[in-house]
Design a protein around this motif. Structure first.
Motif, PDB file in Angstrom:
ATOM      1  N   THR A  63     -68.852 -40.576 -16.041  1.00 29.16           N
ATOM      2  CA  THR A  63     -69.242 -41.156 -14.761  1.00 29.16           C
ATOM      3  C   THR A  63     -68.532 -40.416 -13.635  1.00 29.16           C
ATOM      4  O   THR A  63     -67.406 -39.977 -13.840  1.00 29.16           O
ATOM      5  CB  THR A  63     -68.922 -42.667 -14.739  1.00 29.16           C
ATOM      6  OG1 THR A  63     -69.533 -43.269 -13.627  1.00 29.16           O
ATOM      7  CG2 THR A  63     -67.461 -42.945 -14.709  1.00 29.16           C
ATOM      8  N   THR A 124     -62.141 -46.707 -18.960  1.00 32.65           N
ATOM      9  CA  THR A 124     -61.621 -47.309 -17.742  1.00 32.65           C
ATOM     10  C   THR A 124     -62.540 -47.011 -16.571  1.00 32.65           C
ATOM     11  O   THR A 124     -63.264 -46.020 -16.569  1.00 32.65           O
ATOM     12  CB  THR A 124     -60.213 -46.763 -17.426  1.00 32.65           C
ATOM     13  OG1 THR A 124     -60.298 -45.341 -17.261  1.00 32.65           O
ATOM     14  CG2 THR A 124     -59.236 -47.094 -18.531  1.00 32.65           C
ATOM     15  N   SER A 125     -62.480 -47.848 -15.589  1.00 31.49           N
ATOM     16  CA  SER A 125     -63.309 -47.685 -14.393  1.00 31.49           C
ATOM     17  C   SER A 125     -63.082 -46.310 -13.779  1.00 31.49           C
ATOM     18  O   SER A 125     -61.957 -45.874 -13.605  1.00 31.49           O
ATOM     19  CB  SER A 125     -62.959 -48.778 -13.381  1.00 31.49           C
ATOM     20  OG  SER A 125     -63.729 -48.609 -12.220  1.00 31.49           O
ATOM     21  N   GLY A 126     -64.178 -45.619 -13.484  1.00 30.08           N
ATOM     22  CA  GLY A 126     -64.092 -44.286 -12.896  1.00 30.08           C
ATOM     23  C   GLY A 126     -63.981 -43.166 -13.908  1.00 30.08           C
ATOM     24  O   GLY A 126     -64.138 -42.000 -13.570  1.00 30.08           O
ATOM     25  N   GLN A 128     -65.493 -43.527 -17.238  1.00 30.39           N
ATOM     26  CA  GLN A 128     -66.297 -43.978 -18.359  1.00 30.39           C
ATOM     27  C   GLN A 128     -67.112 -42.819 -18.924  1.00 30.39           C
ATOM     28  O   GLN A 128     -67.522 -41.925 -18.187  1.00 30.39           O
ATOM     29  CB  GLN A 128     -67.225 -45.108 -17.929  1.00 30.39           C
ATOM     30  CG  GLN A 128     -66.463 -46.366 -17.556  1.00 30.39           C
ATOM     31  CD  GLN A 128     -67.392 -47.510 -17.256  1.00 30.39           C
ATOM     32  OE1 GLN A 128     -68.455 -47.324 -16.670  1.00 30.39           O
ATOM     33  NE2 GLN A 128     -67.001 -48.701 -17.665  1.00 30.39           N
TER      34      GLN A 128
END
Length: 174
Positions: A63, A124-126, A128
Motif C-alpha cells: 500500500t 500495519t497501517s501504511g 500493508q
C-alpha cells in the motif's frame, strides 16, 4: 473454464543475477499508475531484489502503490536479459501454454482482480501487503488461448495508441 491463477502462472519465478553485476533496475517510481509501459530504468549494481524478464507482469504488492494502480508489463529488456527491481513487486509469469502473457497483464489490472488483492492486504497501517495466497487462489474464467490473444490484442491497440499520443505530447512540450 474457471481456473485459479496459481495454475496458469509462476509467481516470483527464480532468476539469476550475480551479486555485484550491473543490470537494469526498474524501481517502483518507473511504474506509472494503470500504464502498461515501464517508464524507464537505471543501470545499477545488483545487491538484491525481485528479478524478472520480458513478458512478466510487475504488480506492486504494498500500500498505497497497489491501490494507485502500479502494475506494468515488462517489454524493455534485451533477449534473455534479466532485470531487477523492488522487493515490493510480485512477478507474474504466464505459463505460456495456458495463458497469454499480455492477457495476464490485462487481467492483473482488472477491477475485480485488484479488489480481491486489496482486500487481502495485511500488516500495519501504511505498510500493508497483498498476501501471496490471494493471488494464487484468485479464481476467474479463462477463455481459450485464441480468445485471450484476440482480447489482449484489442486492448493492446488502445495502449499502443496511448503510448504514441504520450510521445506526441512530450514532443509538443519540448
Amino acid at each position: 473454464m474457471k481456473v485459479k491463477l496459481g495454475k496458469v502462472i509462476q509467481l516470483n519465478p527464480r532468476e539469476q543475477i550475480s551479486k555485484g553485476k550491473v543490470a537494469k533496475k526498474i524501481a517502483m517510481d518507473n511504474l506509472e499508475p494503470y500504464t502498461r509501459e515501464v517508464s524507464g530504468y537505471d543501470l545499477d549494481i545488483y545487491k538484491g531484489g525481485t528479478k524478472f524478464r520480458n513478458k512478466d507482469t510487475l504488480l506492486a504488492r504494498i500500500t498505497p502503490c497497489l491501490e494507485n494502480g502500479k502494475t506494468a508489463y515488462v517489454n524493455i529488456l534485451d533477449d534473455n536479459e534479466v532485470a531487477f527491481g523492488s522487493t515490493e513487486y510480485f512477478v507474474l509469469r504466464a505459463k505460456k501454454e495456458l495463458i497469454d502473457p499480455l492477457y495476464l497483464y490485462y487481467l492483473s489490472i482488472s477491477r475485480k482482480f485488484r479488489t480481491v488483492a486489496i482486500k487481502s492486504m495485511t500488516g500495519t497501517s501504511g505498510r500493508q501487503r497483498v498476501q501471496k495466497d490471494s493471488i494464487l487462489n484468485y479464481e476467474f474464467d479463462l477463455p481459450e488461448m485464441e480468445d485471450q490473444k484476440r482480447i489482449a490484442k484489442m486492448i493492446g491497440c488502445l495502449d499502443d495508441k496511448k503510448v504514441v499520443n504520450d510521445q506526441i505530447n512530450d514532443n509538443l512540450v519540448a
